[in-house]
Enzyme design. Structure first.
Site, PDB file in Angstrom:
ATOM      1  N   SER A 205      26.230  44.474  42.998  1.00 31.36           N
ATOM      2  CA  SER A 205      27.255  43.492  43.339  1.00 31.36           C
ATOM      3  C   SER A 205      26.766  42.382  44.260  1.00 31.36           C
ATOM      4  CB  SER A 205      28.444  44.193  43.979  1.00 31.36           C
ATOM      5  OG  SER A 205      28.066  44.719  45.225  1.00 31.36           O
ATOM      6  N   HIS A 233      30.937  48.037  39.055  1.00 28.73           N
ATOM      7  CA  HIS A 233      30.935  46.595  38.780  1.00 28.73           C
ATOM      8  C   HIS A 233      30.678  46.311  37.308  1.00 28.73           C
ATOM      9  CE1 HIS A 233      31.582  45.268  42.822  1.00 28.73           C
ATOM     10  NE2 HIS A 233      30.781  46.229  43.222  1.00 28.73           N
ATOM     11  N   LYS A 264      38.982  48.772  40.667  1.00 24.60           N
ATOM     12  CA  LYS A 264      38.654  47.375  40.353  1.00 24.60           C
ATOM     13  C   LYS A 264      39.343  47.018  39.033  1.00 24.60           C
ATOM     14  CE  LYS A 264      34.314  47.483  42.932  1.00 24.60           C
ATOM     15  NZ  LYS A 264      34.896  47.162  44.235  1.00 24.60           N
TER      16      LYS A 264
HETATM   17  N1  PLP Z   1      29.995  52.075  43.992  1.00 27.11           N
HETATM   18  C1  PLP Z   1      29.885  50.733  43.946  1.00 27.11           C
HETATM   19  C2  PLP Z   1      28.722  50.127  43.232  1.00 27.11           C
HETATM   20  C3  PLP Z   1      30.863  49.920  44.556  1.00 27.11           C
HETATM   21  O1  PLP Z   1      30.732  48.597  44.523  1.00 27.11           O
HETATM   22  C4  PLP Z   1      31.945  50.537  45.216  1.00 27.11           C
HETATM   23  C5  PLP Z   1      32.986  49.737  45.878  1.00 27.11           C
HETATM   24  O2  PLP Z   1      33.006  48.560  45.952  1.00 27.11           O
HETATM   25  C6  PLP Z   1      32.011  51.945  45.238  1.00 27.11           C
HETATM   26  C7  PLP Z   1      31.029  52.674  44.621  1.00 27.11           C
HETATM   27  C8  PLP Z   1      33.155  52.635  45.901  1.00 27.11           C
HETATM   28  O3  PLP Z   1      34.264  52.552  45.055  1.00 27.11           O
HETATM   29  P1  PLP Z   1      35.713  52.963  45.576  1.00 27.11           P
HETATM   30  O4  PLP Z   1      36.319  51.722  46.123  1.00 27.11           O
HETATM   31  O5  PLP Z   1      36.418  53.510  44.382  1.00 27.11           O
HETATM   32  O6  PLP Z   1      35.484  53.991  46.632  1.00 27.11           O
END
Ligand code: PLP
Length: 418
Positions: A205, A233, A264
């Protein structure tokens, strides 16, 4: 009322404001925390939160006035009326929550249905829900890997993967970001272990770049390793049908385990999951600590996610429109003279280099009604400050053009453009 009064009496608090804990240890703690906070301010890395006073969506209102056009990194099915209606209906039918973890009295038919739907969407054998993808990442490595095994992780993987790996007792190898030569060297070193798991974000990201999954899967095959991808993402908008990076790169049958978020593109509320082979999911239900020891997902969240998945499985219009809008933004910004990091991803980091420039330009964009955030060290490396723009399926072409125009004006004003 009597309960509130009783609790206050126990804490020694009367009606009114917060009480300050007394004692030398509390005073020492306060002093240490204040000094740490001062250090963060002094280093210029203090993060402030802009407060939104409306629903998340392509247009939003900020508390204290002001508005912006915003993208929160996904298909934003969460702002679609059908998704909100499904959440409300599920809330009314199944209640606010289960007050319990899944294996005590926290499993409803909607949880099982959603798990089945997630597995079908990704074309995997089974799926397990978590309160977040952070939890899914915290739970999987420890449950799956022992000191006999090895995990090979991209150095820029998400913090939750790093934390999950820290919790497990496997042998740990960190390969250079998307560097296949280094991954191969580490795979050779890791041949001595029983099992090898390559772990990578599907899409990163911060830079908007996509993991070279074809090459990773080829190496995994050559060195008898498994592939794990975090698709937060990617799920819902990358690939011709929004299945994610593995669909985009034609390796759906080569990736063994997928973790992703419902927070998301799949409803946008919260929640995460693992999907993959059935025995792995069965094992996670027995051993994964964030699953075993945390409340099950609230019904409203389940209802929203299930509806978002239905919409994605009915038509690929959302995924296609994301791709077209991403292309529109990236090509117009490049033509205007900006450098956009990454390739084909709706996360479009506008590279500026200088931290102050990124911060003043983001502020000026907000003054023009465009909600974007500047990122600088330590979130990104020194000298690589940027403004991260996230294109959403619910942005119109006009929104995108307005954003490019505003960037061009602001860029000229601050001499980021000639
Ligand atoms: N993994 C990635 C690559 C993320 O970008 C995010 C959150 O932005 C997460 C895990 C964590 O996701 P969650 O918001 O469902 O805890």
């Amino acid at each position: 009322m009597w309960r509130v009064a009783a609790v206050r009496a126990l804490r020694g608090g009367g009606a009114g404001g917060p009480r300050t804990a007394s004692g030398a240890a509390a005073a020492q703690l306060r002093q240490r925390l204040e000094s740490e906070l001062e250090d963060i301010r002094g280093a210029g890395t203090w993060k402030t939160e802009r407060v939104i006073a409306s629903r998340q969506g392509p247009h939003l209102h900020l508390a204290g006035g002001g508005s912006g056009a915003c993208g929160a990194g996904g298909g934003e099915e969460g702002s679609r009326p059908e998704v909100i209606r499904a959440g409300v209906e599920t809330l009314e039918k199944f209640g606010a929550g289960l007050s319990s973890v899944r294996f005590i009295c926290g499993t409803q038919s909607i949880h099982k249905d959603l798990e089945e739907k997630i597995a079908r969407f990704h074309q995997r054998e089974d799926a397990i829900l978590y309160a977040s993808c952070f939890d899914a990442n915290a739970g999987i490595f420890e449950a799956l890997l022992t000191p006999e095994d090895a995990v090979l992780s991209d150095e820029l993987n998400h913090a939750s993967i790093i934390d999950g790996i820290r919790l497990c007792k496997a042998n740990k190898y960190r390969y250079k970001h998307m560097d296949m030569q280094d991954l191969e060297a580490k795979l050779q070193e890791a041949q001595k272990h029983r099992l090898r798991l390559v772990a990578t974000d599907g899409a990163f990201s911060m830079d908007g770049d996509i993991a070279p999954l074809r090459e990773i899967c080829q190496l995994a095959q050559k060195y008898n390793a498994l592939v794990f991808i975090d698709e937060c993402h990617a799920t819902g908008f990358l690939g011709p049908n929004g299945r994610g990076t593995d669909e985009l790169l034609g390796v759906m049958d080569k990736v063994t385990i997928i973790n992703s978020t419902l927070g998301k593109a799949l409803g946008g509320a919260a929640g995460g999951y693992t999907t993959g082979p059935k025995p792995l999911i069965d094992l996670l239900r027995q051993r994964s600590r964030p699953y075993l020891f945390s409340n099950s997902l609230p019904p409203a969240v389940v209802g929203c996610a299930a509806k978002a998945l239905d919409l994605l499985m009915e038509s690929n219009a959302i995924a296609q429109s994301m791709a077209a809008k991403t292309q529109r933004f990236r090509s117009k910004m490049t033509a205007a003279g900006f450098t956009i990091s990454g390739k084909d991803h709706p996360i479009c980091p506008v590279m500026l280099g200088d931290a102050r420039l990124a911060s003043v330009m983001a502020e000026d964009m907000l003054n023009r009604g465009i909600y974007v955030i500047g990122f600088s060290y330590p979130v990104v490396p020194k000298g690589k400050a940027r403004i991260r723009v996230q294109i959403s399926a619910v942005h119109s072409d006009e929104d995108i053009d307005r954003c490019v125009e505003a960037f061009t004006e602001v860029g000229r004003k601050h001499r980021a453009l000639p």
